[in-house]
Design a protein around this motif. Structure first.
Motif, PDB file in Angstrom:
ATOM      1  N   GLU A  29      50.001  96.232 110.678  1.00 46.03           N
ATOM      2  CA  GLU A  29      51.310  95.194 110.876  1.00 46.03           C
ATOM      3  C   GLU A  29      51.013  94.318 112.175  1.00 46.03           C
ATOM      4  N   THR A  30      50.923  95.165 113.368  1.00 35.97           N
ATOM      5  CA  THR A  30      50.984  94.693 114.416  1.00 35.97           C
ATOM      6  C   THR A  30      49.780  93.761 114.745  1.00 35.97           C
ATOM      7  N   LYS A  31      48.896  93.998 114.250  1.00 40.72           N
ATOM      8  CA  LYS A  31      47.424  93.060 114.446  1.00 40.72           C
ATOM      9  C   LYS A  31      47.680  91.693 113.662  1.00 40.72           C
ATOM     10  N   ALA A  32      48.361  92.023 112.430  1.00 38.55           N
ATOM     11  CA  ALA A  32      48.544  90.606 111.528  1.00 38.55           C
ATOM     12  C   ALA A  32      49.728  90.028 112.446  1.00 38.55           C
ATOM     13  N   ARG A  33      50.765  90.492 113.111  1.00 35.34           N
ATOM     14  CA  ARG A  33      51.928  89.902 113.642  1.00 35.34           C
ATOM     15  C   ARG A  33      51.312  89.159 114.720  1.00 35.34           C
ATOM     16  N   PHE A  34      50.572  89.657 115.761  1.00 32.75           N
ATOM     17  CA  PHE A  34      49.840  88.931 116.748  1.00 32.75           C
ATOM     18  C   PHE A  34      48.968  88.101 116.501  1.00 32.75           C
ATOM     19  N   LEU A  35      48.241  88.050 115.309  1.00 31.00           N
ATOM     20  CA  LEU A  35      47.445  87.069 114.868  1.00 31.00           C
ATOM     21  C   LEU A  35      48.394  85.921 114.113  1.00 31.00           C
ATOM     22  N   ALA A  36      49.342  86.290 113.768  1.00 26.97           N
ATOM     23  CA  ALA A  36      50.238  85.120 113.364  1.00 26.97           C
ATOM     24  C   ALA A  36      50.920  84.264 114.410  1.00 26.97           C
ATOM     25  N   GLU A  37      51.057  84.979 115.685  1.00 23.38           N
ATOM     26  CA  GLU A  37      51.479  84.624 116.737  1.00 23.38           C
ATOM     27  C   GLU A  37      50.389  83.778 117.294  1.00 23.38           C
ATOM     28  N   ALA A  38      49.202  84.112 117.329  1.00 25.16           N
ATOM     29  CA  ALA A  38      48.157  83.299 117.515  1.00 25.16           C
ATOM     30  C   ALA A  38      48.080  81.888 116.739  1.00 25.16           C
ATOM     31  N   GLY A  39      48.347  81.870 115.647  1.00 23.57           N
ATOM     32  CA  GLY A  39      48.493  80.753 114.818  1.00 23.57           C
ATOM     33  C   GLY A  39      49.561  79.874 115.186  1.00 23.57           C
ATOM     34  N   LEU A  40      50.697  80.456 115.799  1.00 19.00           N
ATOM     35  CA  LEU A  40      51.551  79.485 116.131  1.00 19.00           C
ATOM     36  C   LEU A  40      51.358  78.671 117.233  1.00 19.00           C
ATOM     37  N   ASN A  41      50.483  79.514 118.452  1.00 26.28           N
ATOM     38  CA  ASN A  41      50.138  79.170 119.694  1.00 26.28           C
ATOM     39  C   ASN A  41      48.891  77.925 119.497  1.00 26.28           C
ATOM     40  N   ARG A  42      48.140  78.134 118.315  1.00 28.41           N
ATOM     41  CA  ARG A  42      47.199  77.163 118.016  1.00 28.41           C
ATOM     42  C   ARG A  42      47.640  75.947 117.487  1.00 28.41           C
ATOM     43  N   ALA A  43      48.990  76.018 116.711  1.00 25.37           N
ATOM     44  CA  ALA A  43      49.667  74.919 116.186  1.00 25.37           C
ATOM     45  C   ALA A  43      50.106  74.025 117.288  1.00 25.37           C
ATOM     46  N   VAL A  44      50.832  74.720 118.636  1.00 22.29           N
ATOM     47  CA  VAL A  44      51.151  74.012 119.608  1.00 22.29           C
ATOM     48  C   VAL A  44      50.097  73.218 120.462  1.00 22.29           C
TER      49      VAL A  44
ATOM     50  N   LEU B 196      44.403  75.777 107.591  1.00 18.17           N
ATOM     51  CA  LEU B 196      43.605  76.846 107.489  1.00 18.17           C
ATOM     52  C   LEU B 196      42.427  77.121 108.431  1.00 18.17           C
ATOM     53  N   PHE B 197      42.568  78.282 108.901  1.00 20.90           N
ATOM     54  CA  PHE B 197      41.410  78.670 109.884  1.00 20.90           C
ATOM     55  C   PHE B 197      41.401  80.128 109.901  1.00 20.90           C
ATOM     56  N   GLU B 198      40.110  80.794 110.486  1.00 13.92           N
ATOM     57  CA  GLU B 198      39.670  82.302 110.384  1.00 13.92           C
ATOM     58  C   GLU B 198      39.676  82.937 111.797  1.00 13.92           C
ATOM     59  N   LEU B 199      40.329  84.106 112.083  1.00 15.25           N
ATOM     60  CA  LEU B 199      40.430  84.406 113.364  1.00 15.25           C
ATOM     61  C   LEU B 199      40.362  85.668 113.253  1.00 15.25           C
ATOM     62  N   ASP B 200      39.231  86.781 113.742  1.00 17.96           N
ATOM     63  CA  ASP B 200      39.094  87.871 113.995  1.00 17.96           C
ATOM     64  C   ASP B 200      39.150  88.536 112.543  1.00 17.96           C
ATOM     65  N   GLY B 201      38.547  87.959 111.580  1.00 11.03           N
ATOM     66  CA  GLY B 201      38.273  88.312 110.146  1.00 11.03           C
ATOM     67  C   GLY B 201      39.571  88.031 109.335  1.00 11.03           C
ATOM     68  N   ALA B 202      40.482  87.524 109.997  1.00 10.40           N
ATOM     69  CA  ALA B 202      41.854  87.403 109.161  1.00 10.40           C
ATOM     70  C   ALA B 202      42.121  85.900 108.748  1.00 10.40           C
ATOM     71  N   GLN B 203      42.684  85.557 107.864  1.00 13.78           N
ATOM     72  CA  GLN B 203      42.836  84.245 107.281  1.00 13.78           C
ATOM     73  C   GLN B 203      44.222  83.778 107.821  1.00 13.78           C
ATOM     74  N   ILE B 204      44.291  82.762 108.540  1.00 13.04           N
ATOM     75  CA  ILE B 204      45.468  82.110 109.029  1.00 13.04           C
ATOM     76  C   ILE B 204      45.863  80.852 108.584  1.00 13.04           C
ATOM     77  N   GLU B 205      47.093  80.708 107.866  1.00 11.20           N
ATOM     78  CA  GLU B 205      47.598  79.566 107.317  1.00 11.20           C
ATOM     79  C   GLU B 205      48.660  78.957 108.299  1.00 11.20           C
ATOM     80  N   VAL B 206      48.682  77.795 108.734  1.00  2.76           N
ATOM     81  CA  VAL B 206      49.881  77.371 109.613  1.00  2.76           C
ATOM     82  C   VAL B 206      50.453  75.839 109.106  1.00  2.76           C
ATOM     83  N   LYS B 207      51.797  75.727 108.757  1.00  2.00           N
ATOM     84  CA  LYS B 207      52.025  74.647 108.258  1.00  2.00           C
ATOM     85  C   LYS B 207      53.352  74.372 109.309  1.00  2.00           C
ATOM     86  N   ILE B 208      53.409  73.068 109.682  1.00  2.00           N
ATOM     87  CA  ILE B 208      54.186  72.462 110.877  1.00  2.00           C
ATOM     88  C   ILE B 208      54.969  71.225 110.063  1.00  2.00           C
TER      89      ILE B 208
END
Length: 298
Positions: A48-63, A83-95
């Motif tokens: 849960e913690t890992k996924a949350r920080f990866l989601a935050e990484a997605g937000l910072n990537r959006a900025v 869409l992009f991959e980071l540390d084995g996770a799939q991250i989707e960002v919508k702005i």
């Protein structure tokens, strides 16, 4: 006689040994189950913690992408998925650029009425809802035809009256008489208090906003979004949707809603839904968070 007593004592001792062995087995089993449960809980919490920080990484990537000086490669903030991959996770960002949404404090009555009517609400009832919204935010005590001021709220059992000031947040809309939570949830994606525009920029308008425009059907809105999201060149013209409404990718604002979802290989994911305003703050960050909501899932 002595032999019989000896056999009885041996039998009792054997039973006691068996009971002790059974008890030890139960205790050992409970410890093993407890350790396994704690290990599983720890693994879930870690994920849960890992996924949350990866989601935050997605937000910072959006900025980072929004600040890209090259307009040809800058991410377009019209709600399309990145869409992009980071540390084995799939991250989707919508702005979504907030200039594409309906500003509760600035939008025309026509646009607000259209928003409620797009839900299938009777036109006269939609006008009544908008009258109550306008009475909520205006500074006077004059009641519109189907509006509501302090006395109407108190008579209806509300613990508060009309605010008589602009909306500070979109969820504040739930406090307006006649706006129930179900209705609010349906129109919430279309609303903002950050654009400062009377009209909307079609380049970034969500489906719910397009449906609020007079004469626009769901099919027309879907086709417009499909054609719009096929555009990669920010200098390209938008498809034609409705008379009196226009927009361009270069004409956006400085406030954006960002949904960042990080999904781990085990399908556990975390999702962040935030609104940020570009521009540095006292902590040296290139943006300021004005709304934040996150959810973690298994």
């Amino acid at each position: 006689m002595m032999c019989t007593m000896r056999h009885q004592q041996q039998g009792i001792a054997l039973v006691l040994v068996l009971w002790v062995a059974l008890l030890m087995t139960v205790i050992a089993g409970s410890f093993a189950l407890s350790a396994r449960t704690e290990s599983l809980q720890s693994r879930i919490l870690f994920n849960e913690t890992k996924a949350r920080f990866l989601a935050e990484a997605g937000l910072n990537r959006a900025v980072f992408e929004l600040r890209n000086p090259d307009p040809e490669t800058r991410w377009i903030a019209d709600g399309r998925g990145h869409l992009f991959e980071l540390d084995g996770a799939q991250i989707e960002v919508k702005i979504t650029d907030e200039s594409g949404k309906i500003d509760l404090n600035q939008a025309s009555e026509e646009l607000l009425v259209g928003l409620f009517a797009s839900l299938g609400i009777d036109y006269d009832e939609a006008i009544g809802m908008v009258d109550k919204i306008l009475d909520w935010k205006d500074a006077d005590e004059e009641i519109r035809l189907d509006g509501a001021e302090d006395d109407d709220y108190f008579s209806a059992g509300y613990s508060h009256g009309a605010k008589d000031a602009p909306f500070d947040t979109v969820p504040e809309l739930i406090q307006v008489m006649g706006i129930d939570y179900e209705t609010y949830r349906k129109i919430e994606p279309a609303l903002t208090v950050y654009s400062g525009r009377k009209n909307v920029n079609l380049a970034f308008a969500p489906r719910e906003v397009l449906m609020a425009i007079d004469g626009v059907t769901g099919e027309m809105a879907d086709m417009f979004i499909e054609d719009r999201q096929a555009i990669e060149d920010v200098n390209a013209a938008l498809p034609i949707l409705a008379e009196g409404y226009s927009g361009q990718f270069r004409g956006g604002g400085t406030t954006f809603s960002i949904v960042s979802k990080a999904t781990l290989p085990n399908n556990q994911y975390a999702e962040i839904d935030a609104t940020i305003r570009m521009g540095g703050n006292l902590q040296g960050r290139p943006f300021r968070v004005v709304r934040w909501r996150d959810n973690e899932h298994k």
